[in-house]
Design a protein around this motif. Structure first.
Motif, mmCIF file in Angstrom:
data_model
loop_
_atom_site.group_PDB
_atom_site.id
_atom_site.type_symbol
_atom_site.label_atom_id
_atom_site.label_comp_id
_atom_site.label_asym_id
_atom_site.label_seq_id
_atom_site.Cartn_x
_atom_site.Cartn_y
_atom_site.Cartn_z
ATOM 1 N N LEU A 41 0.818 -1.223 0.000
ATOM 2 C CA LEU A 41 0.000 0.000 0.000
ATOM 3 C C LEU A 41 0.851 1.273 0.000
ATOM 4 C CD1 LEU A 41 -3.141 -0.698 2.207
ATOM 5 C CD2 LEU A 41 -3.092 0.204 -0.123
ATOM 6 N N PRO A 42 1.804 1.441 0.935
ATOM 7 C CA PRO A 42 2.628 2.656 0.871
ATOM 8 C C PRO A 42 3.470 2.720 -0.396
ATOM 9 C CG PRO A 42 3.442 1.156 2.565
ATOM 10 C CD PRO A 42 2.113 0.647 2.123
ATOM 11 N N LEU A 43 3.950 1.562 -0.858
ATOM 12 C CA LEU A 43 4.700 1.554 -2.122
ATOM 13 C C LEU A 43 3.801 1.999 -3.267
ATOM 14 C CD1 LEU A 43 7.153 0.863 -3.882
ATOM 15 C CD2 LEU A 43 6.355 -1.519 -3.906
ATOM 16 N N GLY A 44 2.588 1.448 -3.315
ATOM 17 C CA GLY A 44 1.653 1.827 -4.373
ATOM 18 C C GLY A 44 1.260 3.288 -4.305
ATOM 19 N N PHE A 45 1.098 3.802 -3.085
ATOM 20 C CA PHE A 45 0.745 5.219 -2.930
ATOM 21 C C PHE A 45 1.879 6.118 -3.427
ATOM 22 C CE2 PHE A 45 0.493 9.069 -0.190
ATOM 23 C CZ PHE A 45 -0.699 9.567 -0.687
ATOM 24 N N LEU A 46 3.115 5.754 -3.072
ATOM 25 C CA LEU A 46 4.266 6.528 -3.539
ATOM 26 C C LEU A 46 4.360 6.505 -5.063
ATOM 27 C CD1 LEU A 46 6.906 8.088 -3.097
ATOM 28 C CD2 LEU A 46 8.060 5.880 -2.790
ATOM 29 N N VAL A 47 4.204 5.320 -5.638
ATOM 30 C CA VAL A 47 4.284 5.209 -7.101
ATOM 31 C C VAL A 47 3.137 5.976 -7.762
ATOM 32 C CG1 VAL A 47 4.208 3.596 -9.049
ATOM 33 C CG2 VAL A 47 5.519 3.018 -6.996
ATOM 34 N N ALA A 48 1.951 5.944 -7.153
ATOM 35 C CA ALA A 48 0.817 6.689 -7.705
ATOM 36 C C ALA A 48 1.114 8.185 -7.736
ATOM 37 C CB ALA A 48 -0.438 6.414 -6.882
ATOM 38 N N LEU A 49 1.709 8.699 -6.649
ATOM 39 C CA LEU A 49 2.068 10.120 -6.625
ATOM 40 C C LEU A 49 3.135 10.436 -7.671
ATOM 41 C CD1 LEU A 49 2.169 10.900 -2.785
ATOM 42 C CD2 LEU A 49 0.315 11.311 -4.426
ATOM 43 N N LEU A 50 4.092 9.519 -7.840
ATOM 44 C CA LEU A 50 5.137 9.727 -8.849
ATOM 45 C C LEU A 50 4.535 9.707 -10.254
ATOM 46 C CD1 LEU A 50 8.070 7.558 -7.441
ATOM 47 C CD2 LEU A 50 7.809 10.045 -7.352
ATOM 48 N N ARG A 51 3.513 8.886 -10.443
ATOM 49 C CA ARG A 51 2.855 8.835 -11.752
ATOM 50 C C ARG A 51 2.079 10.114 -12.043
ATOM 51 N NH1 ARG A 51 2.614 5.251 -15.779
ATOM 52 N NH2 ARG A 51 0.541 4.391 -15.457
ATOM 53 N N LEU A 52 1.736 10.855 -10.992
ATOM 54 C CA LEU A 52 0.983 12.097 -11.160
ATOM 55 C C LEU A 52 1.867 13.334 -11.091
ATOM 56 C CD1 LEU A 52 -2.092 11.212 -8.913
ATOM 57 C CD2 LEU A 52 -2.021 11.258 -11.412
ATOM 58 N N THR A 53 3.157 13.144 -10.819
ATOM 59 C CA THR A 53 4.048 14.278 -10.664
ATOM 60 C C THR A 53 4.322 14.947 -12.010
ATOM 61 O OG1 THR A 53 6.212 14.959 -9.821
ATOM 62 C CG2 THR A 53 6.125 12.859 -10.961
ATOM 63 N N PRO A 54 4.545 16.271 -11.996
ATOM 64 C CA PRO A 54 4.905 16.942 -13.250
ATOM 65 C C PRO A 54 6.350 16.693 -13.672
ATOM 66 C CG PRO A 54 4.827 18.517 -11.437
ATOM 67 C CD PRO A 54 4.315 17.218 -10.894
ATOM 68 N N VAL A 55 7.140 16.070 -12.783
ATOM 69 C CA VAL A 55 8.542 15.790 -13.100
ATOM 70 C C VAL A 55 8.593 14.600 -14.051
ATOM 71 C CG1 VAL A 55 10.823 15.248 -12.184
ATOM 72 C CG2 VAL A 55 9.229 16.659 -10.846
ATOM 73 N N GLY A 56 9.014 14.839 -15.281
ATOM 74 C CA GLY A 56 8.948 13.822 -16.318
ATOM 75 C C GLY A 56 9.758 12.575 -16.026
ATOM 76 N N LEU A 57 10.970 12.727 -15.479
ATOM 77 C CA LEU A 57 11.824 11.578 -15.218
ATOM 78 C C LEU A 57 11.191 10.642 -14.197
ATOM 79 C CD1 LEU A 57 14.475 10.050 -15.568
ATOM 80 C CD2 LEU A 57 15.477 11.524 -13.798
ATOM 81 N N LEU A 58 10.682 11.215 -13.101
ATOM 82 C CA LEU A 58 10.048 10.390 -12.070
ATOM 83 C C LEU A 58 8.790 9.709 -12.606
ATOM 84 C CD1 LEU A 58 10.394 12.732 -8.950
ATOM 85 C CD2 LEU A 58 11.816 10.780 -9.583
ATOM 86 N N ARG A 59 8.042 10.436 -13.420
ATOM 87 C CA ARG A 59 6.826 9.865 -14.001
ATOM 88 C C ARG A 59 7.172 8.704 -14.941
ATOM 89 N NH1 ARG A 59 5.017 14.264 -15.710
ATOM 90 N NH2 ARG A 59 5.504 14.048 -17.939
ATOM 91 N N THR A 60 8.254 8.862 -15.693
ATOM 92 C CA THR A 60 8.673 7.815 -16.620
ATOM 93 C C THR A 60 9.173 6.576 -15.884
ATOM 94 O OG1 THR A 60 9.257 9.445 -18.313
ATOM 95 C CG2 THR A 60 10.230 7.248 -18.514
ATOM 96 N N LEU A 61 10.012 6.781 -14.869
ATOM 97 C CA LEU A 61 10.569 5.647 -14.122
ATOM 98 C C LEU A 61 9.479 4.866 -13.393
ATOM 99 C CD1 LEU A 61 13.817 7.238 -12.622
ATOM 100 C CD2 LEU A 61 13.639 5.613 -14.519
ATOM 101 N N SER A 62 8.565 5.592 -12.768
ATOM 102 C CA SER A 62 7.471 4.903 -12.081
ATOM 103 C C SER A 62 6.572 4.176 -13.075
ATOM 104 C CB SER A 62 6.654 5.897 -11.255
ATOM 105 O OG SER A 62 6.103 6.922 -12.080
ATOM 106 N N GLY A 63 6.385 4.761 -14.238
ATOM 107 C CA GLY A 63 5.591 4.110 -15.279
ATOM 108 C C GLY A 63 6.251 2.838 -15.793
ATOM 109 N N LEU A 64 7.583 2.852 -15.907
ATOM 110 C CA LEU A 64 8.306 1.653 -16.342
ATOM 111 C C LEU A 64 8.175 0.535 -15.313
ATOM 112 C CD1 LEU A 64 11.580 3.187 -17.847
ATOM 113 C CD2 LEU A 64 9.750 1.995 -19.083
#
Length: 228
Positions: A41-64
């Motif tokens: 759950l905390p891992l998923g929540f962190l990844v969800a926030l990274l997927r919504l972040t405007p920072v492209g690199l973090l969004r890409t890595l979490s998406g991968l």
């Protein structure tokens, strides 16, 4: 006819003989599933926030990460972690490796559930909260997450049910849980049908109880929403 009846009697007897052992490991299976859920759950929540972040690199890595986990079988992930990591100098015991694989797998699916739930909250409510003086963190925890939790609950329940069944896969790395205990009984008695059938019935019963609990929680939340 008599031989068929005798065969079914043997199967039934083997199932009943295996039942105490299987029941003793049912709480262990539930414990592994709950551990993976609570860690995921905390891992998923962190990844969800990274997927919504405007920072492209973090969004890409979490998406991968999400794409890789969702695009590969859990069994392969277990093998990569337990058998593959030692070649990189990291050796895990079976229990740690199994729970880690379940956690990483659950985290990816939970992140998509939480991301969709967060996005379901109207943007206007976030803007209204910010205009009232709440900062972004307060807006997230006080305004967004309570509403997102109601949306996410059915999927969270389904994930837990899936984890209960997925724990059977960590038996391949010798973690003793419900499925592995059935295998050990079969190895001792040389009668596979009864123990495996009984294990299947126990999985079915546990998941059915979890489904009932999930529905009750959904109804309670729905009544709370109407009351508000």
């Amino acid at each position: 006819m008599d031989s068929a009846l005798q065969q079914w009697q043997v199967v039934w007897q083997s199932a009943l003989q295996a039942l105490p052992t299987l029941l003793s490991y049912t709480p262990v299976t539930l414990g592994y599933a709950l551990a993976a859920m609570l860690l995921g759950l905390p891992l998923g929540f962190l990844v969800a926030l990274l997927r919504l972040t405007p920072v492209g690199l973090l969004r890409t890595l979490s998406g991968l990460y999400v794409s890789f986990i969702r695009g590969t079988p859990l069994l392969v992930q277990i093998f990569v972690i337990y058998y593959g990591l030692p070649s990189l100098g990291l050796t895990l015991n079976p229990l740690t490796g199994g729970v880690l694989a379940l956690t990483l797998n659950a985290g990816a699916y939970l992140s998509e559930t939480l991301r969709a739930a967060i996005q379901s909250v109207p943007r206007g409510q976030r803007e209204a909260a910010l205009s009232l003086g709440l900062n972004r963190s307060q807006t997230l925890w006080l305004i967004v997450m309570p509403q997102a939790a109601r949306v996410a609950l059915p999927s969270l329940g389904n994930t837990l049910i899936s984890l209960v069944k997925d724990t059977s896969l960590i038996s391949v790395i010798t973690v003793v849980e419900l499925m592995r205990s059935a295998q050990l009984v079969v190895a001792r008695t040389f009668e596979p049908f009864g123990p495996y059938l009984m294990a299947a019935l126990i999985y079915w019963a546990v998941c059915s109880v979890l489904e009932v609990v999930q529905r009750l929680m959904e109804r309670r939340l729905a009544r709370g929403t109407v009351a508000v």
